[in-house]
Design an enzyme around this catalytic site. Structure first.
Site, PDB file in Angstrom:
ATOM      1  N   LYS A  34      83.561  28.418 -35.405  1.00 56.29           N
ATOM      2  CA  LYS A  34      83.199  29.692 -34.786  1.00 56.29           C
ATOM      3  C   LYS A  34      84.339  30.265 -33.955  1.00 56.29           C
ATOM      4  O   LYS A  34      84.375  31.454 -33.694  1.00 56.29           O
ATOM      5  CB  LYS A  34      81.934  29.509 -33.939  1.00 56.29           C
ATOM      6  CG  LYS A  34      80.678  29.321 -34.783  1.00 56.29           C
ATOM      7  CD  LYS A  34      79.425  29.219 -33.947  1.00 56.29           C
ATOM      8  CE  LYS A  34      79.142  27.816 -33.545  1.00 56.29           C
ATOM      9  NZ  LYS A  34      77.802  27.637 -32.941  1.00 56.29           N
ATOM     10  N   ARG A  35      85.273  29.427 -33.547  1.00 49.91           N
ATOM     11  CA  ARG A  35      86.426  29.919 -32.780  1.00 49.91           C
ATOM     12  C   ARG A  35      87.411  30.675 -33.666  1.00 49.91           C
ATOM     13  O   ARG A  35      88.053  31.623 -33.230  1.00 49.91           O
ATOM     14  CB  ARG A  35      87.144  28.760 -32.092  1.00 49.91           C
ATOM     15  CG  ARG A  35      86.373  28.129 -30.954  1.00 49.91           C
ATOM     16  CD  ARG A  35      87.232  27.132 -30.196  1.00 49.91           C
ATOM     17  NE  ARG A  35      87.708  26.074 -31.067  1.00 49.91           N
ATOM     18  CZ  ARG A  35      87.017  24.980 -31.357  1.00 49.91           C
ATOM     19  NH1 ARG A  35      85.810  24.819 -30.861  1.00 49.91           N
ATOM     20  NH2 ARG A  35      87.517  24.053 -32.152  1.00 49.91           N
TER      21      ARG A  35
END
Length: 484
Positions: free
Chosen positions: A258-259
């Site tokens: 998700k980063r």
């Protein structure tokens, strides 16, 4: 040849952690666990691993339920549906983990560790500086609490660690990868100081309690499997069959996160307007190939053909272009009303399905994901648009001719009744012929006047969606802004 473990009722599971927006990997794992269970007439279990209280996010568990249901996935046992092995939240099973940890202590397979976090950090830093293998150095092993308290880095409340035999070389057969010998494990913490189990204890205890026969999970857990096999052996429990799926990867081959990638969030696909059928098809393609090589297929077809021999162990690249192509296919397969229902949440503010009903065919043909509709239809929601001089020079008529054409279009179109595509195009053709202007550039000039850009649905559909009055008004406003 039958799949090992299928002689008894097959049970698979996924066990997501409620630590934020559900990861796309949760859906990926659910797909293959569910497909395998359904293929063999077994059961699929959803368990919530909520023992990491520092990362717990309120509402995340419900998001897991909602997004998986959106994909069409259901489960036979879980926190929301119950089942014979309840409870299905790890935070509700703490006494069981404590009991098993104490049993391992009594048998000599585990020991108390009083090392402070500061002492453990110093130990790891020193190991790294000396280029030594990292792992607990067993300072606490064999010591009483009083003996350990005399040494540096002591903390009052101990953890419980597993005692891994020296040179515990353990192998197992993976349904996807064959024979695997994971790295030598270290003395993993089993029960934390707060009384909550670590993943390694909880996953073994829960899989045994829930009768899980096949553990289908990501390849990042291969290195942990040796720890789990030791625990199974010490506790005398039946060992499940393992299959480690390839990880979803970014274009640079890194693990999708998700980063780095918004597509790692499962909710992102809903927000962008992907159909659940398309995402399921795409995720299946990431790890599986159909016997006939087809790229478009349903979940039920995956179930019918499922065989671990068709799973590619190499981590697939998460190709958004491929997903867009698939989603476009599924959008085009929708009927008019189905497409309008799917499109409604993505329409620009102020527009409803009736406003775009005449555009359903061209929109469906050119849309890859429903979030594109906002940009495709902003002209329909706007009160007015502006012709950019550069667009007119590149695509349209010279200003004087453009003014003449727009005024003539407006005058003739507002007299049409009914105002429908079947009457609009012949009228435009007649006007262009009478004026002796270039048809393509004349039509593009009208398009620029109506939508403010050179791309839109077919001109007659665009005009029909605006209606006679708005069409004539925009054409005249655009003409008034051009030099004579």
């Amino acid at each position: 040849m039958s799949t090992p473990g299928t002689e008894r009722e097959v049970r698979t599971r996924i066990a997501p952690s409620p630590t934020g927006d559900p990861h796309v990997g949760t859906a990926y794992a659910a797909l293959f666990n569910l497909a395998f269970a359904r293929r063999h007439g077994g059961q699929f279990i959803l368990r919530i691993e909520d023992t990491d209280r520092t990362r717990y996010v309120e509402g995340s568990e419900q998001q897991v339920f909602d997004t998986l249901h959106w994909l069409g996935f259901g489960w036979d046992q879980g926190p929301d549906v119950g089942g014979e092995a309840a409870p299905y939240r790890q935070s509700e099973r703490l006494p069981t983990y404590r009991e098993v940890a104490e049993r391992l202590l009594a048998a000599g397979h585990a020991y108390h560790c009083w090392c402070s976090s500061e002492r453990l950090t110093q130990m790891r830093n020193r190991q790294q500086q000396l280029k030594m293998p990292t792992g607990y150095d067993r300072m606490c092993y064999g010591k009483t609490r009083e003996e350990r308290a005399e040494l540096p880095g002591f903390t009052e409340t101990p953890v419980i660690r597993m005692l891994v035999p020296d040179e515990a070389r353990i192998s197992f057969t993976d349904l996807i990868r064959g024979e695997i010998t994971p790295p030598q494990p270290d003395d993993q913490v089993l029960l934390k100081a707060d009384g909550f189990p670590t993943y390694h204890l909880a996953v073994v205890v829960d899989d045994n309690a829930m009768g899980v026969t096949h553990v289908i999970r990501g390849e990042e857990w291969i290195s942990s499997t040796a720890k789990h096999l030791l625990l199974y052996g010490w506790l005398g429990w039946p060992v499940p069959v393992y299959a480690h799926m390839p990880l979803l990867r970014n274009v640079d081959r890194s693990k999708i996160s998700k980063r780095k990638n918004p597509a790692a969030r499962l909710k992102w696909f809903q927000e962008e307007g992907y159909l659940p059928e398309a995402l399921v098809n795409f995720l299946a393609l990431m790890g599986y190939s159909m016997p006939d090589g087809r790229e478009i297929f349903t979940f039920d077809e995956v179930v019918e053909s499922f065989d671990f021999a068709r799973v590619n162990p190499v981590g697939p690249v998460f190709d958004i272009d491929k997903l867009n192509w698939l989603n476009g296919h599924y959008l085009r397969a929708l009927g008019d009303e189905e497409f309008l229902r799917a499109a409604e949440p993505f329409l620009p503010a102020g527009l409803g399905v009736d406003d775009v009903r005449t555009l359903v065919v061209p929109l469906r043909e050119r849309t890859k994901k429903l979030s594109e509709l906002a940009d495709q239809l902003d002209w329909l929601a706007a009160d007015a648009v502006e012709i950019l001089p550069a667009d007119l020079a590149k695509h349209g008529l010279p200003p004087a001719d453009a003014r003449t054409a727009l005024e003539a279009f407006a005058k003739n179109l507002e007299q049409l009744d009914p105002f429908e595509p079947a009457q609009i195009t012949p009228t435009l053709d007649r006007v262009v012929g009478e004026l002796g202007l270039n048809r393509r550039r004349s039509f593009m000039t009208a398009r620029l006047a109506l939508v403010g850009k050179p791309v839109s649905p077919p001109l007659d559909d665009t005009m029909a969606a605006l209606g006679a009055a708005r069409t004539a008004d925009r054409l005249r406003q655009a003409a008034a802004g051009l030099p004579s």
